[in-house]
Structures are given as structure tokens and as C-alpha cells.
Design an enzyme around this catalytic site. Structure first.
Site, PDB file in Angstrom:
ATOM      1  NE  ARG A 102      57.421  20.129  16.330  1.00  0.00           N
ATOM      2  CZ  ARG A 102      57.715  21.035  17.229  1.00  0.00           C
ATOM      3  NH1 ARG A 102      56.819  21.368  18.156  1.00  0.00           N
ATOM      4  NH2 ARG A 102      58.893  21.627  17.238  1.00  0.00           N
ATOM      5  CB  THR A 370      56.967  21.133  26.399  1.00  0.00           C
ATOM      6  OG1 THR A 370      57.589  21.919  25.385  1.00  0.00           O
ATOM      7  CG2 THR A 370      56.384  19.888  25.767  1.00  0.00           C
ATOM      8  CB  THR A 388      54.864  22.114  23.402  1.00  0.00           C
ATOM      9  OG1 THR A 388      55.383  23.338  23.891  1.00  0.00           O
ATOM     10  CG2 THR A 388      55.259  21.958  21.943  1.00  0.00           C
TER      11      THR A 388
END
Length: 563
Positions: A102, A370, A388
Site C-alpha cells: 500500500r 481498482t 489500484t
């Protein structure tokens, strides 16, 4: 439109998307194989992943190649400049793990930086990208083929170009029409200035050069050297915060998946900073307290319980979840006892007002754009990957000279600290902006085990609807015994606590009219929706891998049939 492409022993089944229709590119043909499979939104990317399996690569090798190819062929979400989560079940007896790549907030970020800035398509909304580091970490742990061989197919696609389908043509024309970014218009505009059409060839030379640097130098070809300098220059020009130091410091993380039991199956899903695992675990845990199979999938009881489970789990999501490196996540949230308690609060005769479950909280939206793909190899290694750019085409900012799009993930933080209202603002501390902190996500790559071996691999895009899409597909298979195709095709339901309404893909379908009427009598505000997720799924049955691409938006199933 559907086409079947054959090369060697590989078969690719494709359904192309046509914007604006519920029955988008309806290709309901599944594929079956005993030797490996890739299910992804892009035909070209799925073909790349399947070719890697044919070469003897692991499922992780295939996933890496698919991810880089998607950065070329699916620019709205496939990426180098974003991030996500890869769930891996090794299949060799070693434990599963989650690779968290992330994005992070830059070092210069601060908690009040967005109080007076709601334009998410600007440079300050760009988080430090994680995709390249995440793919490399996955390769170090589970790769068998050379790194360069996994990136080179994407280099070729970008350098030589690929034929675009009608859905991508329409998407590019729309984005070009509203883009204010000169580099985006230069890179993605048709050379002769006319609109894109199906069958045109898209060549991305700058992106090819960036991918070549990554192929040759690994993460150093992105987080250092020429590419890093181009990113830093882009940030300086646009008033962004990412520095070369931010790029050098970024690392992906290995985390332990959230695990829960449901009807004898073990469900593996992502831990925070994804909210998906804990939220999905709560919903399945609540459902386990009711005999929904006896009631039937389309009974009012089943759907009422599903909606109430969503409502309660999303309330907890809003209040408690964030980056575990910065906040403490209550341990009881994923427990069976807590799920049993929540189930006991459901009134089977009426809907629970959301305001009774806590303060009226909402969260910033995560984009529909995404993308999720599922992979399994002949040895049983399974990969569920969701990544994404955030909004469709991310920030819409293309790095000058590097050819790739940047994310706008910083908008997934709570942008107004201490301000929580019914209009959509949320200010809880768990997801406030902090330097080097990862923003909360809804991504929910999931692997279900039966007798310790992969049985179901699924996930979805769709912002906050992601978790509910995965819940619906998983419940369809585990509770109601649906096939992969039936589970993916069935209408989906979405309730997110606030706003206090239910979106149901069958709300305007006469087949479900009686169900909708009964749910409304219980107090549910039922609204129709044409779109929810893109659940590219693999089901393993009697040693065969059965791939179900989500026909709604076009996807590809690429089975490896080489022994």
C-alpha cells in the site's frame, strides 16, 4: 463481443466491455485447467500471466508479470504508480502471507494538509507508490524465473503497442476530454488528434523505457536513478510532496493474513491497513449464526441478515481501522465471540437504524477503478492480488518523460481531523494523515481453503463496495453451493452503514420484485445499481481450476494447458 485467441497450447477467453450497459460484454464461458490459470480484467495481461505459467513460473511469477502488463493495458487501475495487497498461499506446506505494498504518506505530509483542499487530482494527493517494491518482495519470496523475464512482456506491450477494445477506447476518450494534464494528453492522446476507436493500436514509448529500467535494475530502476528523479521533478513542478528520500525509504511489508472459519472452510484475507479482512470476517461470522442455506439465497431472511451484517461490520470499520504501524486495532474485532454478539443484536423483523450503532460516520470514497486478478499454478500455489491508483486513472497526472500515471491515494486518509458529520466527513484518529503512514483501504484479496488447500480465489475492485462484493461471492459458494459462474453472476448487495441505504443489482429486475418489496417492508431503503465490483474468481474442484471472469465489465480467463 467475445473472441477466442489461440497460441500454442494457451486459450484465452475474452469478454470486452461496452460502457453504459449492465450486460457488459457478456462472455459467460468459463475455462477449466489442471495446470494453472489466470483470471484478470485485461486479455493481454492475462495472456502474459498464462505464458509465464507455461514457462514453468510459479503463481507469484505469473502474478508479477500480469501486474506489470496491466500497467500497460489497463491504465485506469493497472499501475506502477499505485499500490495494493498480494495474498499468497504457497501450496508447499509453508504458511500463507500477505504482501502489503500500500502507498505511504510522504515525509512532508501532515494531519491538516487537506482541510482546505478537496481537489483530489492535484500533486499533494499523490502517495509514495508501492507496486514495484511489492512485486519485487513477492519475487524474492516465491519467484522461480528471472525478474527481467517477468517485466519484459510489459516492456514489449508498451514499446510495440497493443490493440485496444471498445471499452478502453471510450474510457480514454472520456479521460482525454476532461484531463487538464498536458503530459496525460500527450501520452494517451491519439497521434492524429482524433478519437480512439476499437482496433486502434496504443503505443507507450516512455512507459516502455521506464519498464525497461525496472526489468534491468529491479526497484532501483524506479525508486532511484532516472525514474526517481523524474518523479521528484514532477512533484516539484506541481507542488507535490514526494521527494527522492521518500522513494528510497519506501518498503513493502510482509503481514500475517486475517484467518476465520466458516462452515468448515478457512478464509484468508488481508489485515490492516486493509479494512477488508476484519470487515469480511465480521460479516461471515455474523452469517455463521444463522442457517441461511435452509432459508435460501433469495429469501427475505437471508438478504436481511446479509444487509444487517454489512451494516454492523462497516460501522466498526469506520470507527476503529487504520494503519497498524500507527494505531492499535482492537483484537476482539475479528473474534467469533464478537460476531456472535453482533448477530444477537439483529432484529429479524425490521431493519436496524444505522444511527443506533454509533455516531453517523462516513469515509472518503475509494474508486471503482481498482483491479483484481486471481492466479493458481499446477503445484497449488495461489495468489489473490488487488491493486489500484485510487480514482480512475489515479490523479490523472503522468510523470513527464516516464510515461506512467500517479495515484491519488492520499484522499483515502481522513481529510478533516476531528470533524465527523452526516454529510460524509470523518475525522477519527485511526486514519488521520501522518508521515510514512499507509492510508486505510477496502481491498480484499481472499483465498478460501478446504482441507488446507486452495478452494476459492477471489477479490474485486469497487471502493467501499469491495468487501461486500467479496462477501456475496464467498457466501454464494460456501453457504449456497453455487458454481464459480453462478456466484460471480448473481446480483450483489451493498450496505456501508452510512449512507443508510441498500444498493442491490437486482432491485429493478422483476425476478426479485417480491424480495425487494419484503425488504422494504422491513425498513430497508433499496436502490438499484448497475455496477458493483469485478469479481474475477477461480474455484478449485476435484483437482481442476475453474476460472470465472466477471462478464459485467470484460475480463479474461487464461488457462495453462501445458503439462
Amino acid at each position: 463481443m467475445q473472441r477466442v485467441c489461440r497460441f500454442g497450447l494457451l486459450i484465452v477467453i475474452v469478454g470486452f466491455a461496452v460502457e453504459g450497459s449492465r450486460a457488459l460484454g457478456q462472455s459467460r464461458r468459463d475455462a477449466e485447467s489442471r495446470d494453472g490459470m489466470v483470471v484478470a480484467v485485461s486479455p493481454d495481461a492475462a495472456a502474459v500471466g498464462a505464458e509465464i505459467l507455461e514457462q514453468g513460473g510459479t503463481a507469484v511469477d505469473s502474478a508479477i508479470a500480469t501486474a506489470f502488463a496491466l500497467a500497460v493495458t489497463h491504465p485506469s487501475a493497472g499501475n506502477l504508480g499505485g499500490g495494493g495487497f498480494m495474498l499468497v498461499h504457497p501450496g508447499d506446506g509453508s504458511p500463507p502471507l500477505m504482501i502489503d505494498y500500500r502507498e505511504k504518506a510522504p515525509l512532508a505530509a501532515h494531519r491538516e494538509m487537506f482541510v482546505d483542499n478537496n481537489d483530489t487530482h492535484t500533486h499533494p494527493y499523490v502517495g509514495v507508490p508501492g507496486t514495484v517494491r511489492g512485486m519485487k518482495l513477492a519475487h524474492e519470496l516465491y519467484g522461480s524465473l528471472a525478474w527481467s523475464s517477468l517485466v519484459t512482456p510489459a516492456v514489449t506491450l508498451a514499446r510495440d503497442g497493443f490493440e485496444i477494445h471498445a471499452g478502453l477506447a471510450a474510457e480514454l476518450n472520456r479521460e482525454l476530454g476532461r484531463s487538464t494534464n498536458d503530459e496525460f494528453r500527450r501520452v494517451y492522446g491519439k497521434p492524429d488528434g482524433t478519437d480512439w476507436a476499437a482496433g486502434d493500436r496504443l503505443v507507450l514509448s516512455d512507459l516502455a523505457a521506464t519498464l525497461q529500467r525496472i526489468a534491468e535494475d529491479g526497484p532501483n530502476g524506479f525508486y532511484a536513478g532516472e525514474t526517481a528523479d523524474l518523479i521528484a521533478a514532477e512533484m516539484k513542478t506541481g507542488g507535490g510532496l514526494i521527494s527522492t528520500e521518500d522513494l528510497l525509504r519506501y518498503r513493502a511489508r510482509v503481514r500475517q493474513p486475517i484467518r476465520c472459519r466458516f462452515r468448515g472452510y478457512e478464509v484468508l484475507c488481508p489485515p490492516p491497513p486493509s479494512s477488508g479482512g476484519i470487515t469480511l470476517t465480521q460479516m461471515l461470522g455474523i452469517a455463521a449464526n444463522f442457517d441461511l442455506r435452509r432459508s435460501g439465497r433469495w429469501s427475505v431472511k437471508t438478504n436481511h441478515v446479509m444487509i444487517e451484517a454489512m451494516r454492523r461490520a462497516y460501522a466498526n470499520r469506520a470507527m476503529y481501522l487504520g494503519d497498524p504501524d500507527f494505531v492499535e486495532i482492537p483484537k476482539h474485532l475479528a473474534s467469533a465471540d464478537f460476531a456472535k454478539y453482533m448477530a444477537s443484536t439483529i432484529d429479524l423483523d425490521r431493519a436496524t437504524p444505522s444511527r443506533l450503532l454509533g455516531p453517523p460516520l462516513t469515509e472518503p470514497d475509494e474508486s471503482l477503478e481498482t483491479t483484481h486478478f486471481s492466479v493458481i499454478d499446477r503445484h497449488g500455489m495461489a495468489v489473490s492480488n488487488t491493486y489500484t491508483l485510487e480514482a480512475s486513472y489515479g490523479s490523472g497526472i503522468v510523470v513527464r518523460g516516464a510515461g506512467f500515471l500517479l495515484n491519488n491515494e492520499m484522499g483515502d486518509f481522513n481529510r478533516r481531523p476531528g470533524v465527523t458529520d452526516t454529510k460524509g466527513s470523518i475525522g477519527t484518529a485511526a486514519n488521520e494523515v501522518r508521515p510514512r503512514k499507509r492510508m486505510l483501504s477496502s481491498m480484499t484479496p481472499t483465498i478460501v481453503l478446504k482441507n488446507g488447500q486452495p478452494y476459492l480465489i477471489t477479490g474485486s475492485p469497487g471502493g467501499r463496495t469491495i468487501i461486500n462484493t467479496v462477501f456475496c461471492v464467498t457466501l454464494n459458494v460456501l453457504e449456497f453451493g453455487m458454481t464459480a459462474r453462478e456466484a460471480v453472476d448473481a446480483p450483489r448487495t451493498d450496505h456501508e452503514w452510512f449512507p443508510n441505504r441498500v444498493r442491490f443489482m437486482g432491485a429493478d429486475d422483476p425476478e426479485y420484485a417480491a424480495l425487494v418489496e419484503q425488504l422494504r417492508k422491513l425498513g430497508h431503503d433499496i436502490q438499484d445499481t448497475d455496477r458493483q465490483g469485478d469479481a474475477n474468481t477461480i474455484l478449485i474442484s476435484d483437482g481442476s481450476f475453474i476460472g470465472a471472469a466477471d462478464y459485467q465489465f470484460g475480463a479474461a480467463v487464461a488457462p495453462n494447458s501445458k503439462p
